[in-house]
Design a protein around this motif. Structure first.
Motif, PDB file in Angstrom:
ATOM      1  N   GLN A   1      -3.664  -1.015 -12.561  1.00 40.49           N
ATOM      2  CA  GLN A   1      -2.973  -1.448 -11.348  1.00 40.49           C
ATOM      3  C   GLN A   1      -2.647  -0.225 -10.497  1.00 40.49           C
ATOM      4  OE1 GLN A   1      -2.186  -4.743 -10.979  1.00 40.49           O
ATOM      5  NE2 GLN A   1      -0.768  -4.806  -9.268  1.00 40.49           N
ATOM      6  N   VAL A   2      -3.002  -0.314  -9.223  1.00 42.20           N
ATOM      7  CA  VAL A   2      -2.711   0.786  -8.300  1.00 42.20           C
ATOM      8  C   VAL A   2      -1.262   0.678  -7.834  1.00 42.20           C
ATOM      9  CG1 VAL A   2      -3.324   1.830  -6.105  1.00 42.20           C
ATOM     10  CG2 VAL A   2      -5.108   0.815  -7.544  1.00 42.20           C
ATOM     11  N   GLN A   3      -0.561   1.796  -7.824  1.00 42.08           N
ATOM     12  CA  GLN A   3       0.791   1.830  -7.284  1.00 42.08           C
ATOM     13  C   GLN A   3       0.715   2.168  -5.801  1.00 42.08           C
ATOM     14  OE1 GLN A   3       3.359   0.945  -9.353  1.00 42.08           O
ATOM     15  NE2 GLN A   3       1.704   0.620 -10.829  1.00 42.08           N
ATOM     16  N   THR A  33     -10.581  -2.130   0.630  1.00 40.33           N
ATOM     17  CA  THR A  33     -10.047  -2.589   1.907  1.00 40.33           C
ATOM     18  C   THR A  33      -8.529  -2.555   1.810  1.00 40.33           C
ATOM     19  OG1 THR A  33     -11.940  -3.994   2.407  1.00 40.33           O
ATOM     20  CG2 THR A  33      -9.849  -4.555   3.459  1.00 40.33           C
ATOM     21  N   MET A  34      -7.912  -1.970   2.813  1.00 36.93           N
ATOM     22  CA  MET A  34      -6.452  -1.849   2.837  1.00 36.93           C
ATOM     23  C   MET A  34      -5.886  -2.706   3.963  1.00 36.93           C
ATOM     24  SD  MET A  34      -5.775   0.142   0.339  1.00 36.93           S
ATOM     25  CE  MET A  34      -4.015   0.294   0.681  1.00 36.93           C
ATOM     26  N   VAL A  92       9.888  -7.339   6.800  1.00 34.39           N
ATOM     27  CA  VAL A  92       9.525  -6.381   5.760  1.00 34.39           C
ATOM     28  C   VAL A  92       8.005  -6.238   5.796  1.00 34.39           C
ATOM     29  CG1 VAL A  92       9.529  -5.852   3.301  1.00 34.39           C
ATOM     30  CG2 VAL A  92      11.499  -7.013   4.334  1.00 34.39           C
ATOM     31  N   TYR A  93       7.541  -5.010   5.880  1.00 31.68           N
ATOM     32  CA  TYR A  93       6.113  -4.726   5.974  1.00 31.68           C
ATOM     33  C   TYR A  93       5.604  -4.253   4.609  1.00 31.68           C
ATOM     34  CZ  TYR A  93       6.068  -5.315  11.003  1.00 31.68           C
ATOM     35  OH  TYR A  93       6.144  -5.854  12.278  1.00 31.68           O
ATOM     36  N   TYR A  94       4.498  -4.867   4.187  1.00 34.93           N
ATOM     37  CA  TYR A  94       3.901  -4.562   2.892  1.00 34.93           C
ATOM     38  C   TYR A  94       2.479  -4.049   3.080  1.00 34.93           C
ATOM     39  CZ  TYR A  94       7.581  -7.648   1.083  1.00 34.93           C
ATOM     40  OH  TYR A  94       8.781  -8.231   0.761  1.00 34.93           O
ATOM     41  N   CYS A  95       2.086  -3.078   2.283  1.00 34.41           N
ATOM     42  CA  CYS A  95       0.672  -2.720   2.260  1.00 34.41           C
ATOM     43  C   CYS A  95       0.014  -3.355   1.042  1.00 34.41           C
ATOM     44  CB  CYS A  95       0.442  -1.207   2.294  1.00 34.41           C
ATOM     45  SG  CYS A  95       0.886  -0.300   0.825  1.00 34.41           S
ATOM     46  N   LYS A  96      -1.265  -3.608   1.187  1.00 34.99           N
ATOM     47  CA  LYS A  96      -2.034  -4.280   0.145  1.00 34.99           C
ATOM     48  C   LYS A  96      -3.364  -3.568  -0.049  1.00 34.99           C
ATOM     49  CE  LYS A  96      -4.073  -8.708  -1.207  1.00 34.99           C
ATOM     50  NZ  LYS A  96      -4.624  -9.988  -0.725  1.00 34.99           N
ATOM     51  N   LEU A  97      -3.766  -3.455  -1.287  1.00 30.30           N
ATOM     52  CA  LEU A  97      -5.063  -2.880  -1.629  1.00 30.30           C
ATOM     53  C   LEU A  97      -5.946  -3.963  -2.243  1.00 30.30           C
ATOM     54  CD1 LEU A  97      -5.887   0.466  -3.311  1.00 30.30           C
ATOM     55  CD2 LEU A  97      -6.706  -1.640  -4.357  1.00 30.30           C
ATOM     56  N   ASP A  98      -7.132  -4.138  -1.684  1.00 29.18           N
ATOM     57  CA  ASP A  98      -8.131  -5.060  -2.244  1.00 29.18           C
ATOM     58  C   ASP A  98      -9.340  -4.237  -2.688  1.00 29.18           C
ATOM     59  OD1 ASP A  98      -7.193  -7.446   0.192  1.00 29.18           O
ATOM     60  OD2 ASP A  98      -6.999  -7.693  -1.984  1.00 29.18           O
ATOM     61  N   PRO A  99      -9.549  -4.090  -3.997  1.00 25.32           N
ATOM     62  CA  PRO A  99     -10.665  -3.284  -4.475  1.00 25.32           C
ATOM     63  C   PRO A  99     -11.996  -3.997  -4.213  1.00 25.32           C
ATOM     64  CG  PRO A  99      -9.601  -4.387  -6.302  1.00 25.32           C
ATOM     65  CD  PRO A  99      -8.777  -4.685  -5.084  1.00 25.32           C
ATOM     66  N   TRP A 106     -10.255  -3.373 -11.591  1.00 23.21           N
ATOM     67  CA  TRP A 106      -9.107  -3.234 -10.694  1.00 23.21           C
ATOM     68  C   TRP A 106      -8.751  -4.583 -10.080  1.00 23.21           C
ATOM     69  CZ3 TRP A 106      -6.667   1.303 -10.768  1.00 23.21           C
ATOM     70  CH2 TRP A 106      -7.380   2.443 -11.156  1.00 23.21           C
ATOM     71  N   THR A 107      -7.485  -4.788  -9.811  1.00 27.62           N
ATOM     72  CA  THR A 107      -7.009  -6.003  -9.167  1.00 27.62           C
ATOM     73  C   THR A 107      -6.281  -5.642  -7.880  1.00 27.62           C
ATOM     74  OG1 THR A 107      -4.938  -5.940 -10.412  1.00 27.62           O
ATOM     75  CG2 THR A 107      -6.741  -7.213 -11.363  1.00 27.62           C
ATOM     76  N   SER A 108      -6.075  -6.635  -7.035  1.00 29.77           N
ATOM     77  CA  SER A 108      -5.328  -6.403  -5.807  1.00 29.77           C
ATOM     78  C   SER A 108      -3.902  -5.968  -6.123  1.00 29.77           C
ATOM     79  CB  SER A 108      -5.310  -7.656  -4.949  1.00 29.77           C
ATOM     80  OG  SER A 108      -6.612  -7.989  -4.520  1.00 29.77           O
TER      81      SER A 108
END
Length: 120
Positions: A1-3, A33-34, A92-99, A106-108
């Motif tokens: 899991q990416v932090q 994709t971010m 509240v703003y969130y960033c997301k990573l989609d591998p 890897w998972t989102s």
């Protein structure tokens, strides 16, 4: 899991600017994709912008022409430059990573969020 760790939120007056940052812990960032999402109180989490690993951006209609998403692959950083801010951008703003789909190990991932408040 990416932090993922967001920063840069705060209180700003209408018409002002803020720059959000998101730092990723793993190099899979470079192939992913971010995206930025936001959630206002009592509402669902909505898409704001995304950027593919080749740098091509996509924006929600509500932020086109005001927000700019960018990335620094060498340092695994994602940015959101927000200009001409409006009270309705408060969330509240969130960033997301989609591998990439082929990277099955890897998972989102989501960050913890950073508060943006636009108010006079």
């Amino acid at each position: 899991q990416v932090q993922l760790v967001e920063s840069g939120g705060g209180l700003v007056q209408p018409g002002g600017s803020l720059r959000l940052s998101c730092a990723a812990s793993e190099l899979i960032f470079q192939l992913s994709t971010m995206g930025w999402y936001r959630q206002a109180p009592g509402k669902q989490r909505d898409f704001v912008a995304s950027i593919a690993n080749d740098g091509s951006p996509t924006y929600a209609d509500s932020v086109k022409g005001r927000f700019t998403i960018s990335r620094d692959n060498a340092n695994s950083l994602l940015y959101l430059q927000m200009n001409s801010l409006k009270p309705e951008d408060t969330a509240v703003y969130y960033c997301k990573l989609d591998p990439p789909k082929y990277a099955i190990q890897w998972t989102s991932s989501w960050g913890q969020g950073t508060q943006v408040t636009v108010s006079s």
